[in-house]
Design an enzyme around this catalytic site. Structure first.
Site, PDB file in Angstrom:
ATOM      1  N   LEU A 182       0.785  -1.209  -0.090  1.00 14.76           N
ATOM      2  CA  LEU A 182      -0.043   0.158  -0.191  1.00 14.76           C
ATOM      3  C   LEU A 182       0.731   1.198   0.023  1.00 14.76           C
ATOM      4  O   LEU A 182       2.028   1.299   0.403  1.00 14.76           O
ATOM      5  CB  LEU A 182      -0.964   0.118   1.322  1.00 14.76           C
ATOM      6  CG  LEU A 182      -1.968  -1.237   1.272  1.00 14.76           C
ATOM      7  CD1 LEU A 182      -2.642  -0.888   2.684  1.00 14.76           C
ATOM      8  CD2 LEU A 182      -3.093  -1.111   0.240  1.00 14.76           C
ATOM      9  N   ASP A 183       0.553   2.371  -0.500  1.00 17.82           N
ATOM     10  CA  ASP A 183       1.040   3.398  -0.485  1.00 17.82           C
ATOM     11  C   ASP A 183       1.245   3.960   0.799  1.00 17.82           C
ATOM     12  O   ASP A 183       0.361   3.545   1.948  1.00 17.82           O
ATOM     13  CB  ASP A 183       0.326   4.608  -1.041  1.00 17.82           C
ATOM     14  CG  ASP A 183       0.139   4.415  -2.897  1.00 17.82           C
ATOM     15  OD1 ASP A 183       0.987   3.679  -3.219  1.00 17.82           O
ATOM     16  OD2 ASP A 183      -0.960   5.237  -3.291  1.00 17.82           O
ATOM     17  N   ARG A 184       2.503   4.690   1.093  1.00 16.24           N
ATOM     18  CA  ARG A 184       2.582   5.199   2.550  1.00 16.24           C
ATOM     19  C   ARG A 184       1.384   5.787   3.289  1.00 16.24           C
ATOM     20  O   ARG A 184       1.192   5.572   4.350  1.00 16.24           O
ATOM     21  CB  ARG A 184       3.639   6.238   2.555  1.00 16.24           C
ATOM     22  CG  ARG A 184       4.068   6.624   3.697  1.00 16.24           C
ATOM     23  CD  ARG A 184       5.354   7.444   3.903  1.00 16.24           C
ATOM     24  NE  ARG A 184       4.738   8.765   3.253  1.00 16.24           N
ATOM     25  CZ  ARG A 184       4.480   9.921   3.851  1.00 16.24           C
ATOM     26  NH1 ARG A 184       4.505   9.776   5.224  1.00 16.24           N
ATOM     27  NH2 ARG A 184       4.265  11.075   3.185  1.00 16.24           N
TER      28      ARG A 184
END
Length: 294
Positions: A133-135
């Site tokens: 997942l994106d940060r």
């Protein structure tokens, strides 16, 4: 690491064919064949060319994976939703990267999982992140504890049969409650951003508009492909950028990161052939944001 399956077919089958049918890749099979492990049928070591008979058990033993010296261990907290001998499902918070990168090297989910396994004296110390997942996206992540699990789940990842659903707050309202966005996505040269582009890779997102509040809609989204920033790019391309999405035109007046979390994850466990499904509640910050809209 040891796993056992019982062959339920009607005709004798080669070990290689059987393991490939369960998802094992050619590279891992060859590694085991060449000394990284062994095959046993009815608790007797056998050659990899052996055929299994109906209802015979096949046991696979593989040498443990040592830790990667370039990946630091971290004692930062890790929220575990599910764990068995092969898998970890974790709930990632906003603001934590999935894997180390140029600017974050020792507090990512990968670092935390390695630290958790070291603390447990686990035999395998090289975890494999199956989903990322994106940060600034919270939610469910799947981790394989060893390379056999990583190899055997790969067909579900590559075939997009692993079910991944998200919830997001997006601008505007929808004419219909359910739909698909089927549009290729490409990277913009020299930038981190992606865009819908006929020259890009195929990408398909399914969505359900669940509730609207004023000029905002809570949507449930299911990925039928796995492109970087796919949800964010697709929603923005049809005029519904995510609230707080600074890359794709989202409103930044209420939050400084995209209002998005991975709410649901489901897959078929290749070791037990059972379906595993997981769901997490709205993160507190996401719920607060949604409840404050009108």
């Amino acid at each position: 690491m040891e796993n056992t399956w019982v062959y339920r077919g009607q005709e004798p089958i080669k070990i290689k064919t059987f393991l490939h049918s369960l998802g094992m890749g050619h590279r891992l099979f060859n590694d085991i064949k060449n000394g990284a492990g062994e095959f046993q049928v009815d608790h007797r070591r056998v050659r990899p060319t052996t055929k299994i008979l109906p209802n015979q058990p096949l046991t696979l033993t593989v040498q443990p994976e040592p830790g990667d010296a370039t990946v630091a261990t971290s004692e930062e907290p890790l929220t575990i939703v599910y764990e068995d001998d092969n898998w970890l499902v974790v709930n990632k918070p906003v603001g934590v990267a999935s894997v180390p990168g140029p600017h974050v090297v020792n507090v990512t989910i990968l670092n935390r999982v390695k630290g958790y396994l070291v603390a447990k004296d686990a035999p395998d110390l090289r975890p494999h992140l199956i989903t990322r997942l994106d940060r600034d996206t919270a939610g469910l992540l799947l981790v394989a504890k060893h390379n056999v699990a990583s190899s055997m789940i790969s067909p579900q990842v590559e075939g997009h049969t692993m079910q991944k659903e998200y919830r997001a707050i997006v601008a505007g309202t929808f004419a219909t409650d359910h739909g698909f966005i089927d549009a290729p996505i490409a990277r913009i040269k020299g930038q981190i951003e992606r865009e819908v582009n006929p020259a890009g890779q195929p990408a398909k997102t399914e969505y359900w508009a669940e509730e609207s509040r004023g000029d905002w809609t809570l949507v449930r989204l299911r990925l039928h492909s796995g492109r970087t920033h796919q949800i964010r790019v697709h929603m923005a391309s049809v005029g519904h950028p995510l609230l707080g999405d600074h890359l794709y035109g989202g409103d930044l007046s209420m939050t400084d990161h995209q209002a998005l979390y991975a709410s649901h994850l489901a897959f078929t466990d290749p070791f037990t052939q059972t379906n595993l499904a997981f769901e997490v509640e709205m993160p507190v910050a996401f719920k607060t944001l949604w409840d404050g809209l009108n």
